[in-house]
Every structure is written in C-alpha cells, then in structure tokens.
Design an enzyme around this catalytic site. Sequence first.
Site, short mmCIF file in Angstrom:
data_model
loop_
_atom_site.label_atom_id
_atom_site.label_comp_id
_atom_site.label_asym_id
_atom_site.label_seq_id
_atom_site.Cartn_x
_atom_site.Cartn_y
_atom_site.Cartn_z
N HIS A 144 18.64 33.91 22.52
CA HIS A 144 17.21 33.66 22.34
C HIS A 144 16.51 33.69 23.70
O HIS A 144 16.98 33.09 24.66
CB HIS A 144 16.96 32.29 21.70
CG HIS A 144 17.31 32.25 20.25
ND1 HIS A 144 17.59 31.07 19.56
CD2 HIS A 144 17.44 33.24 19.32
CE1 HIS A 144 17.85 31.34 18.30
NE2 HIS A 144 17.76 32.65 18.13
N LYS A 169 18.72 42.26 21.28
CA LYS A 169 17.39 42.85 21.16
C LYS A 169 16.87 43.26 22.53
O LYS A 169 17.14 42.62 23.54
CB LYS A 169 16.43 41.84 20.53
CG LYS A 169 16.74 41.52 19.07
CD LYS A 169 15.71 40.56 18.51
CE LYS A 169 15.94 40.30 17.03
NZ LYS A 169 14.94 39.36 16.46
N TYR A 197 16.81 24.83 15.00
CA TYR A 197 18.10 24.39 14.47
C TYR A 197 18.28 22.89 14.63
O TYR A 197 19.02 22.26 13.87
CB TYR A 197 19.24 25.13 15.16
CG TYR A 197 19.26 26.61 14.87
CD1 TYR A 197 19.75 27.09 13.66
CD2 TYR A 197 18.75 27.52 15.78
CE1 TYR A 197 19.74 28.44 13.38
CE2 TYR A 197 18.74 28.88 15.51
CZ TYR A 197 19.24 29.34 14.31
OH TYR A 197 19.22 30.67 14.03
N HIS A 199 21.72 36.46 7.93
CA HIS A 199 21.71 35.57 9.09
C HIS A 199 22.42 34.24 8.83
O HIS A 199 22.47 33.38 9.71
CB HIS A 199 20.25 35.27 9.48
CG HIS A 199 19.82 35.99 10.72
ND1 HIS A 199 20.26 37.25 11.06
CD2 HIS A 199 18.99 35.61 11.73
CE1 HIS A 199 19.70 37.62 12.20
NE2 HIS A 199 18.93 36.64 12.63
N ARG A 246 25.15 33.20 11.29
CA ARG A 246 24.54 32.91 12.60
C ARG A 246 23.87 31.54 12.58
O ARG A 246 24.01 30.75 13.52
CB ARG A 246 23.53 34.01 12.93
CG ARG A 246 22.82 33.88 14.26
CD ARG A 246 22.04 35.16 14.52
NE ARG A 246 21.00 35.04 15.53
CZ ARG A 246 21.19 35.16 16.83
NH1 ARG A 246 22.43 35.37 17.29
NH2 ARG A 246 20.19 35.06 17.68
N ARG A 263 24.31 38.56 15.64
CA ARG A 263 23.53 39.18 14.57
C ARG A 263 24.38 40.29 13.96
O ARG A 263 25.27 40.84 14.62
CB ARG A 263 22.24 39.78 15.11
CG ARG A 263 21.32 38.80 15.83
CD ARG A 263 20.14 39.53 16.44
NE ARG A 263 19.21 38.62 17.12
CZ ARG A 263 19.27 38.29 18.40
NH1 ARG A 263 20.23 38.80 19.18
NH2 ARG A 263 18.38 37.47 18.93
#
Length: 336
Positions: free
Chosen positions: A306, A207, A315, A280, A283, A183
């Site tokens: 994730h 995150k 995806y 993004h 990514r 990111r």
Amino acid sequence: MWAADGGGAIDAASTSPTGTAAEAEPSAELRGAVRAYLDHLLVERALARNTLASYRRDLARYTAWLAGAGVGTLAAVGPTDVSAFLAVLREGGAGHPPLSAASAARTVSAVRGLHRFAAREGLAPTDPTRDVRPPVPARRLPKALSVPEVERLLDAAGPGPDAGPLASRDRALLEFLYGTGARISEAVGAAVDDLDLAGSTVVLHGKGGKTRLVPVGGYACRAVAAYLTRARPALSVRTGDGHGALFLNARGGALSRQSAWTILRRAADRAGLGGSVSPHTLRHSFATHLLDGGADVRVVQELLGHASVTTTQVYTLVTVDRLREVYATTHPRARG
C-alpha cells in the site's frame, strides 16, 4: 437548470429537460487535452493499466457532458460547471444513473487531475476544481475468513503434495496467495525467477510497476516446492509457451487472472464457503490475521504494497470489531 456565473458555461439552451447537460461529441481540443493527460499518467506516473482505463472512461463522460453544455475547451470551464457535473454524478442525469460514492470519488479525482494538468501545461489559465473535494466513500470493512475457514479452503484446493498436476498447482496458488498477501494479478504475474525458496521470499510486481520483497510462509513454500518439482514440469511440456511464469495453466501457458479466480471459486464451493469468497479474500485474511496476531500496521502496509498507511488502517477496524465481539461474549461484566 443551473445558472452559470463566475466563469461557467451552462445556459438554458445546453441543458436537457431534466436540468442536466445533454452529452455531445467533445471538441478536438478537449479530446487532445485528455489524451495528453492520460499519456502523462502513463509515462510520468506509471499508473496501472486498469486505473488508466477507469480514468479514460470517467473523462470521456466528463468531456461529453462539457460538450453538451457548449464548452469546447478546458479554459472555458468554470467552478459552476464542475459543481453542476458533480451534481449529475450524485443524482444521475444525461442518460446515466447516479454513481456510487466510490465511483464518484474516482471520477472527481480524474477531473481534478485533468484540470491541474491543464493549468500546469498552459492549456487553461486557472484550475476551476481547486476548491472541489471528492465525496467520501463509506468505509467498508474487508471480508476476511477465519483461520479454520482458510484451512478448509486450502484443503479443498488440493489433497496434498502427491496430487495431480492441476490439484498441486491449485493448492500452491492458494497457499501462495494467503502466505504472501499477494493480489491475484501479482501471483499470476510472478516468474519462477522471482521466487527464492531457500530464502523463503518472493519479489512481487505490484501496481504502477512497483516491486516489493515479501516473505513466503512455510506452508506456502512446501506447497510451491511440491508444485515446482512434480506438477509444473508436467504442465510446461504441453506447449512450452508459459516461459518463466510461476503458475501455468493446463496447456502450459501462463495462468490468467480469470483462471486463478475460477480456481479460488471452485475451492470455496468445495469448502462450503460459497459466495463469501472473492478474489481479494485471501489478501484481506492475510492482513487481518497478521494484525490479530499483533503485527504493526506499518509492517502490514509494506507487505501489502500500500502506498499509504491509511489504506491499510481499514483492516484495523476489522480487528477492533473482533476485539469487541470477544470482549462482549467472554467478560463476565461486559453486559449490564
């Protein structure tokens, strides 16, 4: 107008002419409950700052709506109150337009979390949201560039390893983003010490304070090595306040997310990609190209950081669409 039975607190006096509760100043008890819940998310759950800010806004709207309905405590909220608030999210009201499905789902998640916390901590006898389910957002396919488009974008960022300091940095940054799937916040948050060029790896800080070790591709390694050797020293001496940040701005400080986004947008404009490129995009392209090449979805999940493979599986929809397109245009009996 909503009637409230089964523990609801809405009545005709507390609703607006449109049938929605008018917002008012929440009670000290409601504000205290929200504050305690957000503190819990920060300390116990280590939620990302942006997520916390979104939850704070969502819960401020919810408690203001409850106050307008005459509700002063979470213990007084019933299932009908929650259902009425959800209708406001979907249809608009109390001075607010309808929320998108994604924003409404996030708000419902914040409200459910608040009530679960209140029931667990003894602030309310029950959880009125127990049977509430958030709306399911439409699944949007991420925008991914083709490999030739990525190459055009990277070439537009900087002419090569002998470029000036800023062009060298820009090329290194975009190669890093595409080569690691990071990111933008992870890239600008990276420190020089996080990078191991000899081992072609980098530690990314994701995150919720989570870290992960990811490979750095050969092109990205070369671009970053050229930047570290020639460009970064020239930038760091300008003020020296960038400390150990990997990517520096023109004054020698740590590069910001906004500046990184500007670098990407300018390169996209020069490459003729224009508004199709977002923060993004690289990514998304990283993930899509890995899956196109046969990578396992769980490996891509780990690389992207994730928490759930479900997030990564969106995806796979991109690659299935690509497979259909190739099949339709190449198989002699695809069209009958």
